[in-house]
Design a protein around this motif. Structure first.
Motif, mmCIF file in Angstrom:
data_model
loop_
_atom_site.group_PDB
_atom_site.id
_atom_site.type_symbol
_atom_site.label_atom_id
_atom_site.label_comp_id
_atom_site.label_asym_id
_atom_site.label_seq_id
_atom_site.Cartn_x
_atom_site.Cartn_y
_atom_site.Cartn_z
ATOM 1 N N TYR A 137 8.512 7.807 34.406
ATOM 2 C CA TYR A 137 7.149 7.852 33.805
ATOM 3 C C TYR A 137 7.087 6.296 33.244
ATOM 4 C CZ TYR A 137 6.940 12.765 34.418
ATOM 5 O OH TYR A 137 6.703 13.853 35.072
ATOM 6 N N GLY A 138 8.291 5.437 33.301
ATOM 7 C CA GLY A 138 7.618 4.071 32.843
ATOM 8 C C GLY A 138 7.589 3.759 31.411
ATOM 9 N N LEU A 139 8.160 4.883 30.562
ATOM 10 C CA LEU A 139 8.212 4.771 29.001
ATOM 11 C C LEU A 139 9.358 4.635 28.643
ATOM 12 C CD1 LEU A 139 5.618 7.779 28.330
ATOM 13 C CD2 LEU A 139 5.418 5.345 28.384
ATOM 14 N N PRO A 140 9.746 3.653 27.431
ATOM 15 C CA PRO A 140 10.976 3.475 26.861
ATOM 16 C C PRO A 140 11.823 4.700 26.611
ATOM 17 C CG PRO A 140 9.401 2.382 25.698
ATOM 18 C CD PRO A 140 8.603 3.226 26.594
ATOM 19 N N LEU A 141 13.072 4.517 27.140
ATOM 20 C CA LEU A 141 14.101 5.739 26.889
ATOM 21 C C LEU A 141 14.315 5.987 25.518
ATOM 22 C CD1 LEU A 141 15.833 7.839 28.147
ATOM 23 C CD2 LEU A 141 17.690 6.237 28.320
ATOM 24 N N GLY A 142 14.360 5.073 24.685
ATOM 25 C CA GLY A 142 14.447 5.141 23.231
ATOM 26 C C GLY A 142 13.580 5.989 22.666
ATOM 27 N N ASP A 143 12.197 5.613 22.963
ATOM 28 C CA ASP A 143 11.165 6.570 22.597
ATOM 29 C C ASP A 143 11.090 7.998 22.866
ATOM 30 O OD1 ASP A 143 10.243 4.416 21.412
ATOM 31 O OD2 ASP A 143 8.682 3.750 22.833
ATOM 32 N N LEU A 144 11.563 8.159 24.209
ATOM 33 C CA LEU A 144 11.658 9.658 24.708
ATOM 34 C C LEU A 144 12.743 10.275 23.870
ATOM 35 C CD1 LEU A 144 11.435 9.083 28.430
ATOM 36 C CD2 LEU A 144 9.802 10.293 27.058
ATOM 37 N N ILE A 145 13.693 9.587 23.607
ATOM 38 C CA ILE A 145 15.005 10.510 22.926
ATOM 39 C C ILE A 145 14.565 10.724 21.284
ATOM 40 C CG2 ILE A 145 17.173 9.960 21.822
ATOM 41 C CD1 ILE A 145 18.007 8.046 24.234
ATOM 42 N N GLN A 146 13.773 9.720 20.454
ATOM 43 C CA GLN A 146 13.169 10.009 19.533
ATOM 44 C C GLN A 146 12.539 11.367 19.508
ATOM 45 O OE1 GLN A 146 12.585 7.310 16.365
ATOM 46 N NE2 GLN A 146 13.030 5.360 17.474
ATOM 47 N N GLU A 147 11.669 11.555 20.483
ATOM 48 C CA GLU A 147 10.519 12.552 20.646
ATOM 49 C C GLU A 147 11.436 13.795 20.788
ATOM 50 O OE1 GLU A 147 7.384 12.543 19.802
ATOM 51 O OE2 GLU A 147 7.590 10.172 19.364
ATOM 52 N N GLY A 148 12.214 13.517 21.603
ATOM 53 C CA GLY A 148 13.411 14.767 21.825
ATOM 54 C C GLY A 148 14.230 15.205 20.612
ATOM 55 N N ASN A 149 14.495 14.155 19.711
ATOM 56 C CA ASN A 149 15.242 14.496 18.605
ATOM 57 C C ASN A 149 14.355 15.373 17.457
ATOM 58 O OD1 ASN A 149 17.377 13.380 19.446
ATOM 59 N ND2 ASN A 149 17.057 11.392 18.120
ATOM 60 N N VAL A 150 12.946 15.076 17.429
ATOM 61 C CA VAL A 150 12.182 15.996 16.805
ATOM 62 C C VAL A 150 11.933 17.516 17.382
ATOM 63 C CG1 VAL A 150 9.559 16.319 16.176
ATOM 64 C CG2 VAL A 150 10.693 13.950 16.092
ATOM 65 N N GLY A 151 11.841 17.504 18.581
ATOM 66 C CA GLY A 151 11.959 19.012 19.113
ATOM 67 C C GLY A 151 13.189 19.650 18.964
ATOM 68 N N LEU A 152 14.419 18.914 18.762
ATOM 69 C CA LEU A 152 15.601 19.487 18.604
ATOM 70 C C LEU A 152 15.678 19.882 17.231
ATOM 71 C CD1 LEU A 152 18.880 20.231 19.217
ATOM 72 C CD2 LEU A 152 19.087 17.729 18.612
ATOM 73 N N MET A 153 15.179 19.152 16.284
ATOM 74 C CA MET A 153 15.154 19.601 14.825
ATOM 75 C C MET A 153 14.157 20.752 14.697
ATOM 76 S SD MET A 153 15.656 16.029 12.663
ATOM 77 C CE MET A 153 14.289 15.229 13.518
ATOM 78 N N LYS A 154 13.144 20.719 15.434
ATOM 79 C CA LYS A 154 12.234 22.206 15.451
ATOM 80 C C LYS A 154 13.232 23.205 15.808
ATOM 81 C CE LYS A 154 7.961 19.731 15.610
ATOM 82 N NZ LYS A 154 6.786 19.538 16.523
#
Length: 284
Positions: free
Chosen positions: A72-89
């Motif tokens: 999708y052309g978005l930074p991998l680091g940003d995707l990981i951070q968003e995924g970390n939020v989902g993991l904590m939830k």
């Protein structure tokens, strides 16, 4: 969950993404018994340290999921951070009595956060706003076989598979094919490149002689009307307005009250009445 959030933020991907991946990959994977014990401590006792260990041991899983959305052309680091939020939830809501591993439960939450991030940032103009459009967006990305436009047969096949109309598939394909254009020229662009930026095609109305003359005439007329309205006031009201509004060193209500031998409230009333008279005169 406060402690786990702090730890994840400390390990969040920064400029050195490779170092982050190496760090989270080195964290040991929990066994079934270890995961169940930690989940029970969190679920029944609210053990924050157990939550931290559950989050930390699954950070590698978030990295793996994030890499599947690299197209999708978005930074991998940003995707990981968003995924970390989902993991904590997911960790917060995980029930050890369900009889499933945390990773199976968390995948929904991790992907949901990444999906929201992609839809918010992939295009300036949103390509999908309803639940049905979001489902079509991600399914179309995975089912599309080529970078070019799909054939009618491909469109019909995808429409039938997803249970939508063919025209809906075409509409989404068109939205996904659109490209954002920067308003200003990119940083470091030379004169030739900068000339093609949309910002250079806007009309500069400040240089229009007719508009400049119109503004000058309007200011001159407003000034004339103001002077004419001031001339109709009595000397006291004129002096109060001039010293309250038309000088750099503005007088206070109390200073004028002491000078004219009246109360500050009386000065305020005189000022208000004078302003009202000027407004009526200028609007006439």
């Amino acid at each position: 969950m406060g402690t786990s959030l702090q730890v994840v933020e400390n390990l969040s991907p920064g400029q050195n993404l490779d170092a982050y991946v190496q760090t989270v990959t080195a964290i040991p994977v929990l066994s079934v018994e270890e995961e169940r014990s930690l989940a029970e401590r969190l679920h029944y006792e609210g053990d924050v340290e157990a939550a931290r260990q559950l989050v930390m041991s699954h950070l590698r899983f978030v990295v793996h999921v994030a890499k599947t959305y690299s197209g999708y052309g978005l930074p991998l680091g940003d995707l990981i951070q968003e995924g970390n939020v989902g993991l904590m939830k997911a960790v917060k809501r995980f029930d050890p009595t369900m009889g499933v591993r945390l990773v199976s439960f968390a995948v929904h939450w991790v992907k949901a956060e990444m999906h929201e991030f992609i839809l918010r940032n992939w295009r300036i103009v949103k390509v999908a706003t309803t639940k049905a459009q979001r489902k079509l967006f991600f399914n179309l990305r995975s089912k599309k076989k080529a970078l070019g436009w799909m054939t009618n047969d491909e469109v019909n096949a995808i429409a039938e598979d997803l249970g939508v109309e063919a025209k809906t598939v075409r509409q989404m394909e068109g939205r996904m094919a659109s490209v954002d254009t920067a308003f200003d020229a990119p940083e470091g662009a030379d004169d030739e490149q900068a000339a093609w930026a949309p910002a250079h095609y806007l009309e500069d109305k400040s240089a229009d002689p007719s508009l400049l003359l119109e503004d000058a005439n309007w200011e001159e007329d407003a000034q004339r009307r103001l002077m004419g309205a001031m001339a109709e006031l009595d000397d006291r009201s004129k002096d109060i307005l001039a010293r309250r509004w038309l000088t750099d060193d503005k007088a206070t209500l109390h200073e004028l009250a002491a000078e004219y031998g009246v109360s500050a409230e009386r000065i305020r009333q005189l000022e208000k009445n004078a302003m009202k008279k000027i407004r009526v005169t200028m609007e006439a």
